[in-house]
Design an enzyme around this catalytic site. Structure first.
Site, mmCIF file in Angstrom:
data_model
loop_
_atom_site.group_PDB
_atom_site.id
_atom_site.type_symbol
_atom_site.label_atom_id
_atom_site.label_comp_id
_atom_site.label_asym_id
_atom_site.label_seq_id
_atom_site.Cartn_x
_atom_site.Cartn_y
_atom_site.Cartn_z
ATOM 1 N N LEU A 120 40.232 36.994 36.376
ATOM 2 C CA LEU A 120 41.468 37.368 35.691
ATOM 3 C C LEU A 120 41.828 36.261 34.714
ATOM 4 C CD1 LEU A 120 43.714 38.701 38.619
ATOM 5 C CD2 LEU A 120 42.347 40.041 37.015
ATOM 6 N N ASP A 121 42.413 36.632 33.579
ATOM 7 C CA ASP A 121 42.923 35.627 32.652
ATOM 8 C C ASP A 121 43.918 34.722 33.365
ATOM 9 O OD1 ASP A 121 41.461 36.891 30.645
ATOM 10 O OD2 ASP A 121 43.167 38.120 30.002
ATOM 11 N N LYS A 122 44.047 33.513 32.884
ATOM 12 C CA LYS A 122 44.939 32.535 33.512
ATOM 13 C C LYS A 122 46.355 33.082 33.691
ATOM 14 C CE LYS A 122 46.503 27.730 33.121
ATOM 15 N NZ LYS A 122 46.368 26.458 32.356
ATOM 16 N N GLY A 123 46.858 33.794 32.702
ATOM 17 C CA GLY A 123 48.229 34.290 32.764
ATOM 18 C C GLY A 123 48.402 35.580 33.535
ATOM 19 N N THR A 124 47.296 36.209 33.950
ATOM 20 C CA THR A 124 47.361 37.466 34.690
ATOM 21 C C THR A 124 47.391 37.183 36.188
ATOM 22 O OG1 THR A 124 46.107 38.595 32.956
ATOM 23 C CG2 THR A 124 46.237 39.691 35.086
#
Length: 278
Positions: free
Chosen positions: A130-134
């Site tokens: 997952l993306d860091k912000g997700t």
């Protein structure tokens, strides 16, 4: 030491067929297991790999060479699901899935490495990221054969991943499919953009709730391109709230509102349907 149990699903199944044909385990893994006589019965006695086995035979697999090299850090992440083959962790927004370098720290995999070592194993590898912000669910393999099988399932679109996103603006369509190819943005080192020369990318969505200036949607991925949901909704003028990289509005905590909420698949070892959700 990494190990797991498996109960044969059919009559006359052999270990040779199981590893080489059904699971298509890597050649190196199969060779090491054969040399170590690492497939035994429940009493610890080695089994001839060519012997036909009755349905329901319980086998024990040991994988002494299975080692992951993440630096371990104390785990404080919630484990949502776990069996002998996989675990699913709930990642907070703002944390990377894995380190960039071998000695990197501060990621999900550093914490999971601590968790599995405390439980007698030395192996853990993420199936997807997952993306860091997700925020949300990440599927992790607990041994190399599980890694091989779930990687293949992911590539064949046999793992359904569902997300919840809060979008800026009032999205009029109640459901739909966003099919726009995605490629790199040459003007930015990490951004992606819709591009005719990009890779095929398909996102399905349905609206869960609307307000005057935001829309909450449930989105599923038919493909798994980098930043796919973020790029697609920004492209149609409804970026994920807080996702300033893709023109989203600013949030109080600086995080964007995208969460991986559900993973569904047919378990390759039990052959039963499985759904893990938050």
């Amino acid at each position: 030491m990494t190990s797991f149990h498996y109960q044969t699903q059919a009559n006359d199944e052999t270990i040779e067929h199981l590893l080489r044909q059904k699971w298509q385990a890597g050649k190196k893994t199969v060779h090491l297991m054969r040399m170590a006589k690492s497939v035994t019965d429940t009493d610890g006695e080695p089994i001839d790999w060519r012997d036909p086995l009755p349905q329901g035979t319980m086998l024990h697999f040991t994988m002494p060479e299975a080692v992951s090299n993440y630096v371990e850090e104390e785990n404080n992440l919630p484990i949502v699901y776990e069996d002998e083959h996989i675990l699913v962790v709930n990642k907070p927004a703002g944390m990377d899935t894995h380190p960039d370098g071998q000695r990197g720290t501060g990621t999900v995999m550093n914490r999971i490495m601590h968790y599995v070592r405390n439980n007698g194993s030395d192996y853990a590898e993420h199936i997807h990221r997952l993306d860091k912000g997700t925020a949300g669910l990440i599927l992790i393999a607990k041994h190399p054969i599980a890694k091989t099988l779930f990687d293949r399932m992911l590539a064949n679109n046999e793992i359904e991943r569902m997300y919840t996103a809060e979008l800026d603006g009032y999205l009029k369509k109640s459901k739909g499919t966003l099919s726009y190819p995605i490629g790199r943005d040459r003007s930015h080192p990490t951004r992606r953009r819709v591009s005719v020369s990009g890779q095929r990318a398909v996102t399905h969505f349905k609206v869960i709730k609307r307000s005057e200036d935001t829309t909450i949607v449930e989105a599923s991925l038919e493909t798994g391109r980098t930043h796919q949901i973020r790029v697609h909704f920004s492209h149609i003028g409804h970026p994920v709230k807080g996702d300033t990289v893709y023109e989203g509005s600013i949030t109080e905590d600086g995080q964007y509102r995208l969460t991986a909420t559900k993973i569904s698949f047919r378990h390759p070892f039990t052959e039963q349907p499985a759904t893990i959700e938050i």
